[in-house]
Design a protein around this motif. Structure first.
Motif, PDB file in Angstrom:
ATOM      1  N   THR A  50       0.832  -1.197   0.000  1.00 10.47           N
ATOM      2  CA  THR A  50       0.000   0.000   0.000  1.00 10.47           C
ATOM      3  C   THR A  50       0.871   1.253   0.000  1.00 10.47           C
ATOM      4  O   THR A  50       2.062   1.189   0.324  1.00 10.47           O
ATOM      5  CB  THR A  50      -0.924   0.041   1.234  1.00 10.47           C
ATOM      6  OG1 THR A  50      -0.112   0.220   2.402  1.00 10.47           O
ATOM      7  CG2 THR A  50      -1.761  -1.223   1.354  1.00 10.47           C
ATOM      8  N   ASP A  51       0.247   2.376  -0.318  1.00 10.32           N
ATOM      9  CA  ASP A  51       0.976   3.639  -0.253  1.00 10.32           C
ATOM     10  C   ASP A  51       1.429   3.904   1.180  1.00 10.32           C
ATOM     11  O   ASP A  51       2.489   4.468   1.426  1.00 10.32           O
ATOM     12  CB  ASP A  51       0.155   4.794  -0.822  1.00 10.32           C
ATOM     13  CG  ASP A  51      -1.270   4.869  -0.308  1.00 10.32           C
ATOM     14  OD1 ASP A  51      -1.660   4.091   0.593  1.00 10.32           O
ATOM     15  OD2 ASP A  51      -2.018   5.722  -0.828  1.00 10.32           O
ATOM     16  N   ARG A  52       0.665   3.467   2.144  1.00  6.57           N
ATOM     17  CA  ARG A  52       1.050   3.629   3.551  1.00  6.57           C
ATOM     18  C   ARG A  52       2.273   2.776   3.888  1.00  6.57           C
ATOM     19  O   ARG A  52       3.150   3.205   4.632  1.00  6.57           O
ATOM     20  CB  ARG A  52      -0.120   3.279   4.475  1.00  6.57           C
ATOM     21  CG  ARG A  52       0.177   3.606   5.933  1.00  6.57           C
ATOM     22  CD  ARG A  52      -1.061   3.437   6.803  1.00  6.57           C
ATOM     23  NE  ARG A  52      -0.903   4.055   8.100  1.00  6.57           N
ATOM     24  CZ  ARG A  52      -0.144   3.596   9.087  1.00  6.57           C
ATOM     25  NH1 ARG A  52       0.551   2.500   8.928  1.00  6.57           N
ATOM     26  NH2 ARG A  52      -0.071   4.240  10.236  1.00  6.57           N
ATOM     27  N   ASP A  53       2.343   1.557   3.341  1.00  6.28           N
ATOM     28  CA  ASP A  53       3.530   0.715   3.539  1.00  6.28           C
ATOM     29  C   ASP A  53       4.780   1.438   3.055  1.00  6.28           C
ATOM     30  O   ASP A  53       5.813   1.431   3.721  1.00  6.28           O
ATOM     31  CB  ASP A  53       3.409  -0.611   2.779  1.00  6.28           C
ATOM     32  CG  ASP A  53       2.357  -1.545   3.328  1.00  6.28           C
ATOM     33  OD1 ASP A  53       2.079  -1.496   4.539  1.00  6.28           O
ATOM     34  OD2 ASP A  53       1.812  -2.336   2.536  1.00  6.28           O
ATOM     35  N   ILE A  54       4.683   2.054   1.888  1.00  5.17           N
ATOM     36  CA  ILE A  54       5.826   2.775   1.330  1.00  5.17           C
ATOM     37  C   ILE A  54       6.234   3.900   2.272  1.00  5.17           C
ATOM     38  O   ILE A  54       7.416   4.085   2.569  1.00  5.17           O
ATOM     39  CB  ILE A  54       5.503   3.306  -0.072  1.00  5.17           C
ATOM     40  CG1 ILE A  54       5.326   2.140  -1.049  1.00  5.17           C
ATOM     41  CG2 ILE A  54       6.600   4.260  -0.563  1.00  5.17           C
ATOM     42  CD1 ILE A  54       4.797   2.536  -2.412  1.00  5.17           C
ATOM     43  N   THR A  55       5.250   4.633   2.765  1.00  5.35           N
ATOM     44  CA  THR A  55       5.522   5.776   3.634  1.00  5.35           C
ATOM     45  C   THR A  55       6.077   5.354   4.987  1.00  5.35           C
ATOM     46  O   THR A  55       7.120   5.855   5.426  1.00  5.35           O
ATOM     47  CB  THR A  55       4.243   6.606   3.848  1.00  5.35           C
ATOM     48  OG1 THR A  55       3.747   7.007   2.571  1.00  5.35           O
ATOM     49  CG2 THR A  55       4.492   7.816   4.699  1.00  5.35           C
ATOM     50  N   VAL A  56       5.409   4.432   5.643  1.00  3.32           N
ATOM     51  CA  VAL A  56       5.757   4.072   7.022  1.00  3.32           C
ATOM     52  C   VAL A  56       6.925   3.092   7.107  1.00  3.32           C
ATOM     53  O   VAL A  56       7.801   3.246   7.954  1.00  3.32           O
ATOM     54  CB  VAL A  56       4.514   3.491   7.746  1.00  3.32           C
ATOM     55  CG1 VAL A  56       4.866   2.953   9.116  1.00  3.32           C
ATOM     56  CG2 VAL A  56       3.432   4.551   7.855  1.00  3.32           C
TER      57      VAL A  56
END
Length: 78
Positions: A50-56
């Motif tokens: 997910t885009d959140r995985d990339i960010t976090v």
């Protein structure tokens, strides 16, 4: 009246190979206007990214998104 899932979902599934860089995946997400992709090795699903995985899991840790692969950051298929 409640909306149906089919009315708000993105049709089709977008998949990337495990070795794709996070930059490649982020650019694909942007161009497709999506927030997640399936990470697959041929027909075998490796996980979901997910885009959140990339960010976090990557950017917030200070890793180089060009040097980190989708397979190493995705939530594994269990």
């Amino acid at each position: 009246m409640a909306e149906l899932v089919k009315d708000v979902m993105t049709p089709g599934v977008v998949a990337v190979r495990p070795g794709a860089s996070l930059v490649e995946v982020a650019q694909l997400m942007r161009s497709q206007n999506i927030g997640d992709v399936v990470v697959a090795d041929g027909q075998r699903v490796v996980g979901l990214l997910t885009d959140r995985d990339i960010t976090v899991r990557a950017v917030a840790e200070g890793t180089d998104p060009l040097a980190v692969s989708a397979g190493s950051v995705c939530t594994p298929d269990t």
